[in-house]
Motif scaffolding. Structure first.
Motif, PDB file in Angstrom:
ATOM      1  N   SER A   6       4.196   8.204   7.274  1.00 38.04           N
ATOM      2  CA  SER A   6       3.740   6.876   6.862  1.00 38.04           C
ATOM      3  C   SER A   6       3.758   5.933   8.050  1.00 38.04           C
ATOM      4  O   SER A   6       4.757   5.846   8.777  1.00 38.04           O
ATOM      5  CB  SER A   6       4.658   6.344   5.753  1.00 38.04           C
ATOM      6  OG  SER A   6       4.327   5.015   5.404  1.00 38.04           O
ATOM      7  N   SER A   7       2.648   5.219   8.248  1.00 39.72           N
ATOM      8  CA  SER A   7       2.539   4.242   9.324  1.00 39.72           C
ATOM      9  C   SER A   7       1.845   2.996   8.776  1.00 39.72           C
ATOM     10  O   SER A   7       0.703   3.078   8.313  1.00 39.72           O
ATOM     11  CB  SER A   7       1.727   4.816  10.492  1.00 39.72           C
ATOM     12  OG  SER A   7       1.391   3.799  11.416  1.00 39.72           O
ATOM     13  N   HIS A   8       2.538   1.863   8.836  1.00 38.23           N
ATOM     14  CA  HIS A   8       1.948   0.609   8.359  1.00 38.23           C
ATOM     15  C   HIS A   8       2.124  -0.464   9.425  1.00 38.23           C
ATOM     16  O   HIS A   8       3.242  -0.813   9.793  1.00 38.23           O
ATOM     17  CB  HIS A   8       2.600   0.176   7.047  1.00 38.23           C
ATOM     18  CG  HIS A   8       2.279   1.102   5.922  1.00 38.23           C
ATOM     19  ND1 HIS A   8       1.160   0.949   5.115  1.00 38.23           N
ATOM     20  CD2 HIS A   8       2.881   2.238   5.508  1.00 38.23           C
ATOM     21  CE1 HIS A   8       1.134   1.933   4.235  1.00 38.23           C
ATOM     22  NE2 HIS A   8       2.152   2.729   4.462  1.00 38.23           N
TER      23      HIS A   8
ATOM     24  N   VAL B  80      -6.658   0.916   4.598  1.00 37.77           N
ATOM     25  CA  VAL B  80      -5.741   1.976   4.205  1.00 37.77           C
ATOM     26  C   VAL B  80      -6.464   3.313   4.290  1.00 37.77           C
ATOM     27  O   VAL B  80      -7.599   3.451   3.818  1.00 37.77           O
ATOM     28  CB  VAL B  80      -5.224   1.791   2.764  1.00 37.77           C
ATOM     29  CG1 VAL B  80      -4.131   2.812   2.459  1.00 37.77           C
ATOM     30  CG2 VAL B  80      -4.708   0.388   2.548  1.00 37.77           C
ATOM     31  N   LEU B  81      -5.795   4.279   4.897  1.00 40.74           N
ATOM     32  CA  LEU B  81      -6.329   5.633   5.024  1.00 40.74           C
ATOM     33  C   LEU B  81      -5.264   6.599   4.516  1.00 40.74           C
ATOM     34  O   LEU B  81      -4.111   6.535   4.940  1.00 40.74           O
ATOM     35  CB  LEU B  81      -6.659   5.920   6.489  1.00 40.74           C
ATOM     36  CG  LEU B  81      -7.443   7.180   6.838  1.00 40.74           C
ATOM     37  CD1 LEU B  81      -8.842   7.130   6.243  1.00 40.74           C
ATOM     38  CD2 LEU B  81      -7.520   7.337   8.360  1.00 40.74           C
TER      39      LEU B  81
ATOM     40  N   ASP C 273       0.825  -1.212   0.000  1.00 42.73           N
ATOM     41  CA  ASP C 273       0.000   0.000   0.000  1.00 42.73           C
ATOM     42  C   ASP C 273       0.857   1.260   0.000  1.00 42.73           C
ATOM     43  O   ASP C 273       0.449   2.288  -0.547  1.00 42.73           O
ATOM     44  CB  ASP C 273      -0.959  -0.003   1.195  1.00 42.73           C
ATOM     45  CG  ASP C 273      -1.985  -1.115   1.088  1.00 42.73           C
ATOM     46  OD1 ASP C 273      -2.515  -1.312  -0.018  1.00 42.73           O
ATOM     47  OD2 ASP C 273      -2.222  -1.804   2.085  1.00 42.73           O
ATOM     48  N   LEU C 274       2.031   1.204   0.599  1.00 42.17           N
ATOM     49  CA  LEU C 274       2.959   2.328   0.493  1.00 42.17           C
ATOM     50  C   LEU C 274       3.381   2.516  -0.955  1.00 42.17           C
ATOM     51  O   LEU C 274       3.382   3.637  -1.474  1.00 42.17           O
ATOM     52  CB  LEU C 274       4.182   2.095   1.376  1.00 42.17           C
ATOM     53  CG  LEU C 274       5.304   3.121   1.215  1.00 42.17           C
ATOM     54  CD1 LEU C 274       4.869   4.483   1.755  1.00 42.17           C
ATOM     55  CD2 LEU C 274       6.581   2.654   1.897  1.00 42.17           C
TER      56      LEU C 274
ATOM     57  N   GLY D 100      -1.776   2.390   7.266  1.00 46.97           N
ATOM     58  CA  GLY D 100      -2.288   1.065   6.915  1.00 46.97           C
ATOM     59  C   GLY D 100      -2.303   0.174   8.143  1.00 46.97           C
ATOM     60  O   GLY D 100      -1.398   0.248   8.982  1.00 46.97           O
ATOM     61  N   TRP D 101      -3.325  -0.681   8.269  1.00 42.85           N
ATOM     62  CA  TRP D 101      -3.415  -1.576   9.425  1.00 42.85           C
ATOM     63  C   TRP D 101      -4.231  -2.804   9.042  1.00 42.85           C
ATOM     64  O   TRP D 101      -4.917  -2.829   8.025  1.00 42.85           O
ATOM     65  CB  TRP D 101      -4.010  -0.867  10.627  1.00 42.85           C
ATOM     66  CG  TRP D 101      -5.465  -0.455  10.534  1.00 42.85           C
ATOM     67  CD1 TRP D 101      -6.542  -1.118  11.034  1.00 42.85           C
ATOM     68  CD2 TRP D 101      -5.992   0.717   9.883  1.00 42.85           C
ATOM     69  NE1 TRP D 101      -7.701  -0.438  10.766  1.00 42.85           N
ATOM     70  CE2 TRP D 101      -7.392   0.696  10.058  1.00 42.85           C
ATOM     71  CE3 TRP D 101      -5.427   1.779   9.179  1.00 42.85           C
ATOM     72  CZ2 TRP D 101      -8.224   1.693   9.539  1.00 42.85           C
ATOM     73  CZ3 TRP D 101      -6.247   2.769   8.668  1.00 42.85           C
ATOM     74  CH2 TRP D 101      -7.624   2.727   8.853  1.00 42.85           C
ATOM     75  N   HIS D 102      -4.127  -3.836   9.851  1.00 41.62           N
ATOM     76  CA  HIS D 102      -4.809  -5.085   9.567  1.00 41.62           C
ATOM     77  C   HIS D 102      -6.322  -4.925   9.753  1.00 41.62           C
ATOM     78  O   HIS D 102      -6.782  -4.433  10.783  1.00 41.62           O
ATOM     79  CB  HIS D 102      -4.313  -6.198  10.482  1.00 41.62           C
ATOM     80  CG  HIS D 102      -2.859  -6.531  10.283  1.00 41.62           C
ATOM     81  ND1 HIS D 102      -2.316  -6.793   9.049  1.00 41.62           N
ATOM     82  CD2 HIS D 102      -1.834  -6.647  11.174  1.00 41.62           C
ATOM     83  CE1 HIS D 102      -1.032  -7.052   9.169  1.00 41.62           C
ATOM     84  NE2 HIS D 102      -0.710  -6.963  10.447  1.00 41.62           N
TER      85      HIS D 102
END
Length: 216
Positions: free
Chosen positions: A107-109, A200-201, A27-28, A139-141
């Motif tokens: 950015s945070s995944h 994803v936001l 997603d990044l 992004g997160w699960h």
């Protein structure tokens, strides 16, 4: 530094020579590939897959993680790739202190405390580090896989609307670019490919000349 949190993540990374593939999060790649390079903050960078990809595309990266083991692996990969002069590796508890901004991209995944996603503790203050016109990408699960440990299921999963509500962004300052659920492949313990739903936001901090679109 929260020593208990540090211990948990150190044990996780030390349990294997490598925990992750070294490839950037998909997603990044999808959402940042067309952004002009500038200064980026990589929250919870782990072993540095995202940081190296960003540095290779011309970004100046500040990569932060609570695990010194993960940071050392990322720094060694950066050295081997000739990218070590483009990445600053910071050993830090993000719930205690964030680096100085502003950043063109934050950015945070898959950033988690041991028991939850730290929206209020980390992501909300990190949004304030985004420069006018910059992008905030999270992004997160969407849900843990069926075979995940029981405590992962107890953590639950936040929807994009719930994350937005917890971020509590200043009215009129942000434009929502994307709120999506995506399926990603992941290895099943039995060796076959499985699918995992992730969230994803993507938001842009409004510059003076950019006030169009949905403002949150």
């Amino acid at each position: 530094m929260n020593r208990e949190h540090e211990r948990i993540w150190e044990e996780m990374y030390r349990s294997a020579e490598r925990k992750f593939s070294g490839r950037p999060n998909p997603d990044l790649v999808a959402e940042a590939a067309e952004l002009p390079p500038g200064r980026v903050l990589d929250l919870g960078c782990g072993e540095g897959g995202d940081a190296l990809w960003l540095a290779g595309r011309g970004w100046r990266v500040t990569a932060v993680d609570i695990s010194g083991t993960a940071l050392a692996r990322g720094a060694e990969d950066a050295r081997r790739a000739g990218l070590d002069d483009r990445i600053d590796w910071l050993h830090r508890d993000l719930t205690s202190a964030l680096p100085d901004g502003p950043f063109d991209l934050v950015s945070s995944h898959y950033l988690y405390l041991p028991d939850r996603m730290p929206v209020r503790e980390v992501l909300r203050p990190a949004a304030g580090l985004v420069a006018p016109g910059g992008v905030f990408l999270v992004g997160w699960h969407g849900a843990p896989p069926a075979w995940a440990p029981e405590h992962h299921h107890e953590m639950g999963s936040l929807t994009p609307d719930e994350v937005l509500a917890q971020l509590d962004l200043p009215a009129g300052e942000w434009r929502l670019l994307l709120a999506d659920t995506r399926l990603h492949g992941m290895p099943h313990p039995e060796g076959r490919l499985a699918l995992r739903a992730d969230q994803v936001l993507k938001l842009r901090r409004a510059a003076d000349e950019d006030r169009s679109g949905r403002i949150v």
